[in-house]
Design a protein around this motif. Sequence first.
Motif, short mmCIF file in Angstrom:
data_model
loop_
_atom_site.label_atom_id
_atom_site.label_comp_id
_atom_site.label_asym_id
_atom_site.label_seq_id
_atom_site.Cartn_x
_atom_site.Cartn_y
_atom_site.Cartn_z
N ILE A 1 -5.41 7.10 -10.51
CA ILE A 1 -4.46 6.12 -11.05
C ILE A 1 -3.62 5.54 -9.91
O ILE A 1 -3.32 4.36 -9.90
N ASP A 2 -3.28 6.38 -8.95
CA ASP A 2 -2.47 5.99 -7.79
C ASP A 2 -3.26 5.01 -6.92
O ASP A 2 -4.37 5.32 -6.48
N SER A 3 -2.68 3.86 -6.64
CA SER A 3 -3.39 2.83 -5.86
C SER A 3 -3.60 3.23 -4.39
O SER A 3 -4.42 2.62 -3.70
N ASP A 4 -2.90 4.26 -3.91
CA ASP A 4 -3.09 4.72 -2.54
C ASP A 4 -4.36 5.58 -2.40
O ASP A 4 -4.80 5.84 -1.28
N ILE A 5 -4.91 6.01 -3.51
CA ILE A 5 -6.12 6.85 -3.49
C ILE A 5 -7.35 5.95 -3.59
O ILE A 5 -7.50 5.18 -4.53
N ILE A 6 -8.22 6.07 -2.60
CA ILE A 6 -9.44 5.26 -2.57
C ILE A 6 -10.44 5.78 -3.59
O ILE A 6 -11.03 5.01 -4.34
N SER A 7 -10.62 7.10 -3.61
CA SER A 7 -11.55 7.73 -4.55
C SER A 7 -11.30 9.23 -4.53
O SER A 7 -10.52 9.73 -3.73
#
Length: 144
Positions: free
Chosen positions: A99-105
């Motif tokens: 959900i966090d936009s800083d996480i790529i995958s």
Amino acid sequence: MHKPHVTVAAIVTCQNKFLLVKERDKHTGEICYNQPAGHLEAHETVSEAASRELYEETGLTLSPSHLVGIYNLHATNGVHYMRFSFAFSCAEQLPPSPIDSDIISAHWFSLDAIKELPLRSPLVLKCIEDHLAGHAYPLSLIYQ
């Protein structure tokens, strides 16, 4: 006055695999891997913070089973971190959906595969090794 950054990490295991998130290191700009982890926020316990970070970074809703350890790290970026690592487990390798936009995958990895990845910090592997060595402390150890 010196104040370390209080962080939490979720060591999630399932079928001999560990869940890691792929992210960009904010200090170096390099792609790296980490446990779902982050900072303690106001008015939450460290175990609540670990569950929240797990949800934000993977979309998984799980509760910690125990504390793996508390780690003190003076990082190369000059920041002093106090990290609380918690163990989580699930019966099946649920597909993560950050959900966090800083996480790529987010992906499931074997221990051998993790040893070959560019890790965010040496604590990523250390926490997993401590978990595998049986470090398990009751959540009641922490007065929350």
